[in-house]
Design a protein around this motif. Structure first.
Motif, PDB file in Angstrom:
ATOM      1  N   LEU A  78      49.823  20.802 -20.745  1.00  0.00           N
ATOM      2  CA  LEU A  78      48.590  20.512 -20.030  1.00  0.00           C
ATOM      3  C   LEU A  78      48.932  19.624 -18.837  1.00  0.00           C
ATOM      4  N   LEU A  79      48.687  20.158 -17.627  1.00  0.00           N
ATOM      5  CA  LEU A  79      48.915  19.397 -16.399  1.00  0.00           C
ATOM      6  C   LEU A  79      47.601  18.800 -15.919  1.00  0.00           C
ATOM      7  N   PRO A  80      47.651  17.720 -15.147  1.00  0.00           N
ATOM      8  CA  PRO A  80      46.417  17.086 -14.674  1.00  0.00           C
ATOM      9  C   PRO A  80      45.594  18.023 -13.789  1.00  0.00           C
ATOM     10  N   ALA A  81      44.289  17.797 -13.782  1.00  0.00           N
ATOM     11  CA  ALA A  81      43.405  18.570 -12.906  1.00  0.00           C
ATOM     12  C   ALA A  81      43.744  18.288 -11.452  1.00  0.00           C
ATOM     13  N   LEU A  82      43.573  19.298 -10.617  1.00  0.00           N
ATOM     14  CA  LEU A  82      43.858  19.177  -9.194  1.00  0.00           C
ATOM     15  C   LEU A  82      42.671  19.688  -8.384  1.00  0.00           C
ATOM     16  N   PRO A  83      42.473  19.141  -7.184  1.00  0.00           N
ATOM     17  CA  PRO A  83      41.440  19.706  -6.307  1.00  0.00           C
ATOM     18  C   PRO A  83      41.938  21.009  -5.687  1.00  0.00           C
ATOM     19  N   ALA A  84      41.052  21.719  -5.020  1.00  0.00           N
ATOM     20  CA  ALA A  84      41.445  22.957  -4.344  1.00  0.00           C
ATOM     21  C   ALA A  84      42.546  22.666  -3.339  1.00  0.00           C
ATOM     22  N   PHE A 179      31.927  39.977  -4.066  1.00  0.00           N
ATOM     23  CA  PHE A 179      31.513  38.696  -4.624  1.00  0.00           C
ATOM     24  C   PHE A 179      32.421  37.574  -4.127  1.00  0.00           C
ATOM     25  N   ALA A 180      33.731  37.797  -4.206  1.00  0.00           N
ATOM     26  CA  ALA A 180      34.691  36.774  -3.797  1.00  0.00           C
ATOM     27  C   ALA A 180      34.590  36.478  -2.306  1.00  0.00           C
ATOM     28  N   LYS A 187      31.919  28.624   0.229  1.00  0.00           N
ATOM     29  CA  LYS A 187      32.470  27.441  -0.426  1.00  0.00           C
ATOM     30  C   LYS A 187      33.779  26.958   0.186  1.00  0.00           C
ATOM     31  N   LYS A 188      34.425  27.815   0.952  1.00  0.00           N
ATOM     32  CA  LYS A 188      35.659  27.431   1.655  1.00  0.00           C
ATOM     33  C   LYS A 188      36.757  26.933   0.719  1.00  0.00           C
ATOM     34  N   VAL A 189      36.825  27.519  -0.479  1.00  0.00           N
ATOM     35  CA  VAL A 189      37.916  27.212  -1.403  1.00  0.00           C
ATOM     36  C   VAL A 189      38.556  28.523  -1.830  1.00  0.00           C
ATOM     37  N   PRO A 190      39.809  28.499  -2.247  1.00  0.00           N
ATOM     38  CA  PRO A 190      40.428  29.735  -2.739  1.00  0.00           C
ATOM     39  C   PRO A 190      39.654  30.291  -3.929  1.00  0.00           C
ATOM     40  N   ASN A 517      26.597  51.372  -3.201  1.00  0.00           N
ATOM     41  CA  ASN A 517      26.255  50.067  -2.636  1.00  0.00           C
ATOM     42  C   ASN A 517      26.732  48.954  -3.560  1.00  0.00           C
ATOM     43  N   LYS A 518      28.000  48.595  -3.397  1.00  0.00           N
ATOM     44  CA  LYS A 518      28.553  47.496  -4.183  1.00  0.00           C
ATOM     45  C   LYS A 518      28.429  46.159  -3.439  1.00  0.00           C
ATOM     46  N   MET A 519      28.209  46.234  -2.120  1.00  0.00           N
ATOM     47  CA  MET A 519      28.134  45.004  -1.344  1.00  0.00           C
ATOM     48  C   MET A 519      26.932  44.158  -1.748  1.00  0.00           C
ATOM     49  N   ASP A 520      25.754  44.791  -1.871  1.00  0.00           N
ATOM     50  CA  ASP A 520      24.572  44.022  -2.256  1.00  0.00           C
ATOM     51  C   ASP A 520      24.717  43.429  -3.650  1.00  0.00           C
ATOM     52  N   VAL A 521      25.378  44.161  -4.547  1.00  0.00           N
ATOM     53  CA  VAL A 521      25.597  43.636  -5.895  1.00  0.00           C
ATOM     54  C   VAL A 521      26.471  42.378  -5.825  1.00  0.00           C
ATOM     55  N   GLY A 522      27.550  42.457  -5.055  1.00  0.00           N
ATOM     56  CA  GLY A 522      28.422  41.294  -4.891  1.00  0.00           C
ATOM     57  C   GLY A 522      27.713  40.122  -4.248  1.00  0.00           C
ATOM     58  N   TYR A 523      26.860  40.422  -3.271  1.00  0.00           N
ATOM     59  CA  TYR A 523      26.126  39.356  -2.579  1.00  0.00           C
ATOM     60  C   TYR A 523      25.162  38.659  -3.531  1.00  0.00           C
ATOM     61  N   ARG A 524      24.421  39.429  -4.324  1.00  0.00           N
ATOM     62  CA  ARG A 524      23.450  38.832  -5.236  1.00  0.00           C
ATOM     63  C   ARG A 524      24.131  38.023  -6.335  1.00  0.00           C
ATOM     64  N   LEU A 525      25.283  38.490  -6.792  1.00  0.00           N
ATOM     65  CA  LEU A 525      26.048  37.706  -7.769  1.00  0.00           C
ATOM     66  C   LEU A 525      26.521  36.397  -7.148  1.00  0.00           C
ATOM     67  N   ASN A 526      26.900  36.447  -5.889  1.00  0.00           N
ATOM     68  CA  ASN A 526      27.337  35.241  -5.196  1.00  0.00           C
ATOM     69  C   ASN A 526      26.200  34.222  -5.109  1.00  0.00           C
ATOM     70  N   LEU A 527      24.977  34.691  -4.866  1.00  0.00           N
ATOM     71  CA  LEU A 527      23.834  33.779  -4.826  1.00  0.00           C
ATOM     72  C   LEU A 527      23.618  33.114  -6.185  1.00  0.00           C
TER      73      LEU A 527
END
Length: 641
Positions: A78-84, A179-180, A187-190, A517-527
């Motif tokens: 177990l390694l310590p938690a790290l920020p992005a 979605f990603a 969110k500007k994180v990986p 139409n997978k884009m709208d599905v990804g967008y709504r999941l992101n919300l």
């Protein structure tokens, strides 16, 4: 050459030495690789194997830990938690060293389900041009190989983490990738995505044996789980068994032996079927081959030129004949088929169109629109919808349906879920349910069981879970069938905390179970992710949901939550489609509905005292209610009292 005893002893010693060194080598799971993403802000758990008692040093950036392998050769650190951040070098050092490059810290999402989750960007014709812009190196995706297991395993081989580039993107899940992209831009994180999906699977294989034993009906199947044996060889044997079965259809088909493609065959005593339709509606069960025949009349002027023939969408595939001659054309499974018919195949008067349809799973026959079944004559289109003759050529059971994951509850949980329960996660996305539409009554129980089950195994009792509600599919638009009931079950199941439903009742395709139409599905999941997992409490993340009903004489006044900036209908006259009401007799009538002061007024002259109201309550409904953020209202079926 004769080897002396002394030399043989030396060779044996060296062989044992090599074996010892190999056995003692530090090893790690196959799903650790270059470009891996590890969950930020959580302790990082890593595991592997070495010789019993061997000391292993694990280093990630500036953080390191030393652990000793247990007597079975397994170690966990177990390694310590790290920020992005990152990229980092991740190394494992014992008697050997393994180095993984370009490892980053971000948010990891586990995306699972059946084919609509698995559906790849490269399979969507409309996305092929857009894929050139999919250059997002901080998005990484790991696609879990299809694998069954009779018992829980921690190892997966045959894949690696890949950055989202135009070269890699075609092989990525479309829903998960969109979605990603939306989430990473915000969110500007990986973002790391683990796609663990298998098309055509029920929900039961994805749930643990311990949970499934709560239902008596699963216990006999769970007893068979141990017979799966080695997952890879079992799956290969299953595929070979299915291929042998498919090959046997040619010889077993009665229609082929009796020449049912020929006009001289008398089909007067065959049952009739109104196409588009599948042979299941006639009571024929099983997979195999079925023959559809239809006679049409053509004039002398019609037959002077080639014609275009379309039978719409065929499931699973078909061979099409005109007057006994096989047409050249694709036999693509589940797609609309077009054939150019040479003029030489037609004759003045009666002409026979015969379709030899293969059913490998699901349904057998024509599942597209009636308007897509036609013969384009020089004088105009001739509809081929309507009455056809049908007779089964050979029906049995596809052996793959007995050997695949659906025959073995928990088999995918063991192999495609358990290995990743050591990973820290930000959340889970679940897109499945199509395969359970034949038995919707217990789907809510299974979905809640899966959520609780996975949270328990990840040891994260509040793990965010985002569920895609099944989109509109099949026709006609007023049929209340099993897709309607599965959607209701999904809504029932998401009453658990930190579980949310993405409404997609407006983005489906009535003729294609895999809408593009997978884009709208990804967008709504992101919300939903931003609201549930990232705490954006004020974000409008879903469409309107029924809140309360007020009776005002013959009218109903409906209030909704999640209305955002206000209710909206795309109808240019302001009428909201999709509402029905019923009185005490329970007979529903289509109703007029309009928006008034951010509420919906519903009424019909056919019901004087309304008691029940429902919206978008059909397999393929007209969905006419949205909020101004463009998100569709959730289907519902409610009583006033």
């Amino acid at each position: 050459m004769k080897i002396s005893p002394a030399l043989r002893t030396i060779f044996l010693f060296l062989a044992c030495l090599v074996t010892t060194v190999v056995a003692a080598r530090v090893s790690i799971p196959g799903y650790y690789s270059d470009h891996m993403v590890l969950q930020r802000d959580q302790p990082i758990r890593l595991l592997g194997w070495a010789d019993a008692g061997e000391r292993v040093r694990v280093q990630l950036g500036n953080n390191s830990a030393v652990v000793k392998a247990d007597r079975n050769g397994k170690w966990t650190v177990l390694l310590p938690a790290l920020p992005a951040g990152g990229p980092f070098l991740l190394s494992f050092t014992g008697k050997n060293t393994i180095e993984l490059k370009d490892v980053i810290i971000g948010d990891v999402w586990f995306c699972s389900g059946q084919s609509n989750m698995e559906w790849k960007l490269g399979w969507l014709e409309k996305e092929k041009a857009a894929i050139r812009s999919f250059d997002h190196p901080s998005i990484r995706i790991y696609t879990v190989p299809h694998l069954m297991a009779g018992k829980a395993t921690v190892e997966v081989q045959g894949a690696q983490w890949l950055p989202c580039t135009p070269e890699n993107a075609p092989a990525f899940s479309a829903v998960a990738t969109y979605f990603a992209r939306f989430l990473q831009q915000e969110k500007k994180v990986p973002i790391g995505i683990i796609v663990s999906a298998w098309g055509g699977t029920d929900i039961e294989p994805w749930i643990s044996p311990g949970t499934l034993t709560q239902l008596e009906k699963h216990r006999a199947a769970l007893d068979r789980l141990g017979s799966v044996g080695d997952p890879e060889s079992y799956l290969q044997q299953s595929k070979e068994s299915q291929q042998r079965w498919e090959d046997s259809l040619i010889h077993a088909d009665l229609g082929g032996r009796e020449n049912w493609k020929d006009p001289v065959t008398n089909d007067a005593d065959w049952p009739t079927i109104t196409a588009p339709a599948v042979w299941d509606v006639l009571g024929y069960k099983g997979e195999g081959v079925g023959w559809f025949r239809k006679s049409i009349e053509l004039s002398g002027n019609d037959i002077k030129k080639p014609m275009l023939l379309s039978l719409g969408q065929v499931h699973n595939k078909a061979e099409v004949y005109v007057n006994g001659k096989l047409l050249d054309g694709p036999a693509t499974i589940g797609k609309q088929q077009f054939y150019v018919v040479p003029a030489s195949l037609f004759r003045e008067g009666s002409n026979l169109i015969a379709a030899k349809v293969y059913k490998f799973w699901s349904y057998g026959g024509f599942i597209g629109k009636a308007t897509d079944m036609y013969l384009l004559k020089p004088s105009g289109p001739l509809s081929l919808a309507g009455e056809w003759r049908f007779r089964p050529g050979f029906l049995s059971r596809n052996p793959m349906l007995f050997r695949g994951p659906n025959s073995y509850p928990a088999s995918l949980f063991n192999s495609m879920v358990v290995p990743f329960t050591s990973f820290g996660l930000k959340g889970v996305i679940w897109y499945q349910g199509e395969n359970n539409t034949s038995r919707p009554s217990d789907y809510a129980w299974h979905l809640q069981a899966l959520v609780n089950d996975w949270r328990s195994h990840w040891k994260m009792p509040q793990l965010p879970f985002l569920v895609v509600q099944l989109p509109n599919f099949t026709a006609p638009p007023d049929r209340v069938g099993n897709y309607t009931l599965i959607r209701a079950a999904q809504q029932e199941a998401v009453t658990l905390p930190n579980v949310a439903l993405a409404f997609t009742i407006d983005v489906g395709d009535s003729t294609d179970i895999h809408p593009v139409n997978k884009m709208d599905v990804g967008y709504r999941l992101n919300l939903l992710a931003r609201k549930i997992a990232y705490g954006e409490e004020k974000l409008v993340a879903s469409g309107p949901q029924i809140d309360s009903i007020e009776a005002q004489g013959a009218r109903l006044l409906l209030s909704f939550n999640s209305t955002g900036s206000g209710l909206l209908t795309p109808d240019k006259y302001g009428l909201v489609k999709g509402f029905e009401i019923a009185g005490e007799d329970g007979r529903f009538h289509w109703a007029r509905a309009f928006i008034m002061e951010n509420k919906v007024v519903v009424y019909t002259e056919h019901v004087k005292v309304p008691v029940h109201v429902r919206y978008a309550w059909a397999d393929n409904p007209d969905a006419g209610l949205f909020n101004k953020e463009g998100l569709p209202a959730a289907p519902f079926n409610r009583s006033i009292r």
